[in-house]
Write an enzyme that holds these catalytic residues in place. Structure first.
Site, short mmCIF file in Angstrom:
data_model
loop_
_atom_site.label_atom_id
_atom_site.label_comp_id
_atom_site.label_asym_id
_atom_site.label_seq_id
_atom_site.Cartn_x
_atom_site.Cartn_y
_atom_site.Cartn_z
N ILE A 153 -4.08 -13.00 -4.07
CA ILE A 153 -2.93 -13.38 -3.30
C ILE A 153 -3.22 -14.16 -2.09
O ILE A 153 -2.51 -15.17 -1.65
CB ILE A 153 -2.02 -11.88 -2.68
CG1 ILE A 153 -1.61 -11.26 -3.98
CG2 ILE A 153 -1.03 -12.32 -2.03
CD1 ILE A 153 -1.17 -9.84 -4.01
N ASP A 172 -13.03 -12.97 5.01
CA ASP A 172 -13.16 -11.88 3.82
C ASP A 172 -14.58 -11.68 3.63
O ASP A 172 -15.61 -12.39 4.11
CB ASP A 172 -12.73 -12.65 2.37
CG ASP A 172 -12.47 -11.46 1.26
OD1 ASP A 172 -11.18 -11.76 0.72
OD2 ASP A 172 -13.46 -10.94 0.77
N PRO A 203 -6.45 -4.64 0.64
CA PRO A 203 -6.33 -3.46 0.08
C PRO A 203 -6.38 -2.29 1.20
O PRO A 203 -6.84 -2.47 2.09
CB PRO A 203 -7.10 -2.89 -1.11
CG PRO A 203 -8.34 -3.90 -0.70
CD PRO A 203 -7.96 -5.09 0.16
N ASN A 208 -10.50 -0.55 5.90
CA ASN A 208 -9.25 -1.30 6.68
C ASN A 208 -8.30 -0.56 7.28
O ASN A 208 -7.23 -1.21 7.58
CB ASN A 208 -8.78 -1.88 5.43
CG ASN A 208 -9.59 -3.13 4.77
OD1 ASN A 208 -10.33 -3.65 5.34
ND2 ASN A 208 -9.45 -3.43 3.48
N ALA A 230 1.20 -6.37 2.59
CA ALA A 230 -0.06 -5.86 1.90
C ALA A 230 0.15 -4.28 1.86
O ALA A 230 0.80 -3.58 1.06
CB ALA A 230 -1.44 -6.18 2.36
N ARG A 231 -0.56 -3.63 2.93
CA ARG A 231 -0.14 -2.11 3.10
C ARG A 231 -0.05 -1.62 4.47
O ARG A 231 -0.51 -2.27 5.30
CB ARG A 231 -1.54 -1.52 2.43
CG ARG A 231 -1.64 -1.37 0.90
CD ARG A 231 -0.54 -0.61 0.23
NE ARG A 231 -0.69 -0.59 -1.10
CZ ARG A 231 0.06 -1.30 -1.91
NH1 ARG A 231 0.79 -2.30 -1.47
NH2 ARG A 231 -0.13 -1.33 -3.29
N ASP A 255 6.74 -6.19 5.51
CA ASP A 255 7.36 -5.67 4.23
C ASP A 255 6.85 -4.28 3.81
O ASP A 255 7.42 -3.75 2.99
CB ASP A 255 7.02 -6.71 3.17
CG ASP A 255 7.66 -6.31 1.72
OD1 ASP A 255 8.96 -6.10 1.79
OD2 ASP A 255 6.98 -6.01 0.66
N GLU A 260 5.96 5.06 4.68
CA GLU A 260 7.10 4.62 4.22
C GLU A 260 7.39 5.18 2.88
O GLU A 260 8.51 4.97 2.21
CB GLU A 260 6.92 3.01 3.58
CG GLU A 260 5.87 2.69 2.71
CD GLU A 260 5.73 1.28 2.24
OE1 GLU A 260 5.76 1.12 0.94
OE2 GLU A 260 5.84 0.62 3.13
N HIS A 292 9.40 -3.13 1.17
CA HIS A 292 8.31 -3.23 0.19
C HIS A 292 8.89 -3.96 -0.90
O HIS A 292 8.58 -3.41 -2.10
CB HIS A 292 7.69 -1.84 -0.09
CG HIS A 292 6.49 -2.16 -0.47
ND1 HIS A 292 5.54 -1.02 -0.43
CD2 HIS A 292 5.61 -2.89 -1.20
CE1 HIS A 292 4.25 -1.09 -0.96
NE2 HIS A 292 4.30 -2.48 -1.51
#
Length: 327
Positions: A153, A172, A203, A208, A230-231, A255, A260, A292
């Site tokens: 993504i 990354d 992720p 993270n 993402a999360r 998002d 959530e 989401h």
């Protein structure tokens, strides 16, 4: 072969029917999410398909007891499943992949909406205030975008952004050559200090967790825009709110948010929501919240259903399974 699909949505029906015929299997559709009250519906099924419901150790124990051997989640993320428990008792777990354009397109939309102050423009227009006060935006070619995570993504977001002639920085653990055509890999600290916009595509892992926190925000440029498709756990929500209130953060488009799970994808009109941070974020004129839905396209839903079915088939046939996340 038979699969039980929990949390079936009406928009998935056409795809379940299509892929049942294609792969010559039976999928029993259940609209309810898996709970201890309905876990016995899975009796007689070796594979089940779920979405984002929490699958805790108690549920996993019960699924194992009644003969379930594989749990496929029709999502990329699998942090809602107790992976450690599944490994302990020998239940396989798999996720899915789907069209990267779905989230990548949405991310670009969120970046543009945040930097062009679209929430303020829409809310003013809704009360017939057509003045220009407070709605002057920014142009992407004048800004530096920091992309955290250059997997499928993240790479697609970078490719899309390349058409806007904006400077891009990337971070990354695993660099790839394709990304280097468009973006410069830098340290995470350098990305924080040099980016006007920060978008995340990694992720939800322990490493993270709260990647963006008070310390990280302090490093950022004044007026930075933060985008998260993402999360929710990537951002410490309290620290984000503080950064917005102190005007360190110029805007956010989210998002996903922390906690959530009991809210998003449910019709909760007229109810008191047990998420105070959500209420605070909704009150800010420079914060865009969506429930989401970045993934939600016809192509993505088709991919999610097909890959979940394929993952179950490959597991049962003992073949290499690109979606299996347990060893």
């Amino acid at each position: 072969m038979r699969i039980l699909a929990y949390s079936h949505r009406k928009d998935e029906t056409i795809y379940f029917e299509e892929f049942m015929k294609k792969y010559k299997i039976e999928v029993v559709l259940c609209d309810d999410e898996p709970t201890m009250d309905n876990v016995n519906l899975a009796k007689g099924f070796q594979c089940i398909s779920i979405i984002t419901t929490e699958i805790n150790s108690e549920l996993i124990d019960k699924f194992h007891e009644i003969g379930v051997k594989f749990i496929s989640t029709r999502t990329i993320g699998y942090d809602h499943i107790d992976i450690k428990k599944a490994k302990e008792i020998g239940i396989g777990v798999g996720n899915v992949t789907y069209s990267t354009n779905s989230v990548a397109d949405y991310t670009i939309m969120m970046i543009l909406m945040a930097t062009r102050k679209m929430k303020a423009i829409i809310e003013s227009s809704n009360v017939q205030d057509y003045s220009l006060k407070g709605v002057q935006g920014k142009e992407l070619h004048n800004l530096t975008v920091g992309i955290i995570g250059t997997g499928k993504i993240g790479k697609m977001v970078i490719k899309h952004l390349s058409g806007f002639d904006t400077k891009m920085l990337a971070y990354d653990l695993y660099e790839n050559e394709e990304t280097k055509k468009y973006a410069e890999y830098v340290s995470l600290e350098k990305l924080f200090t040099s980016s006007d916009i920060i978008t995340m595509h990694v992720p939800a892992t322990n490493d993270n967790y709260h990647l963006i926190n008070k310390k990280a925000i302090k490093l950022m440029k004044d007026g930075v825009f933060i985008i998260n498709t993402a999360r929710g756990s990537l951002i410490n929500t309290d620290d984000l709110i503080e950064g917005i209130e102190e005007k360190k953060i110029g805007g956010a488009a989210l998002d996903v948010i922390e906690h959530e799970g009991d809210i998003y994808y449910k019709d909760l009109k007229g109810q008191i929501l047990a998420n105070r941070e959500l209420a605070i974020l909704r009150s800010f004129p420079n914060v865009i919240l969506t429930p989401h839905t970045a993934f939600y396209t016809d192509q993505a839903v088709s991919d999610m259903v097909e890959h979940s079915i394929l993952s179950c088939i490959l597991f049962m046939e003992g073949k290499e399974n690109p979606w299996k996340v347990t060893i």
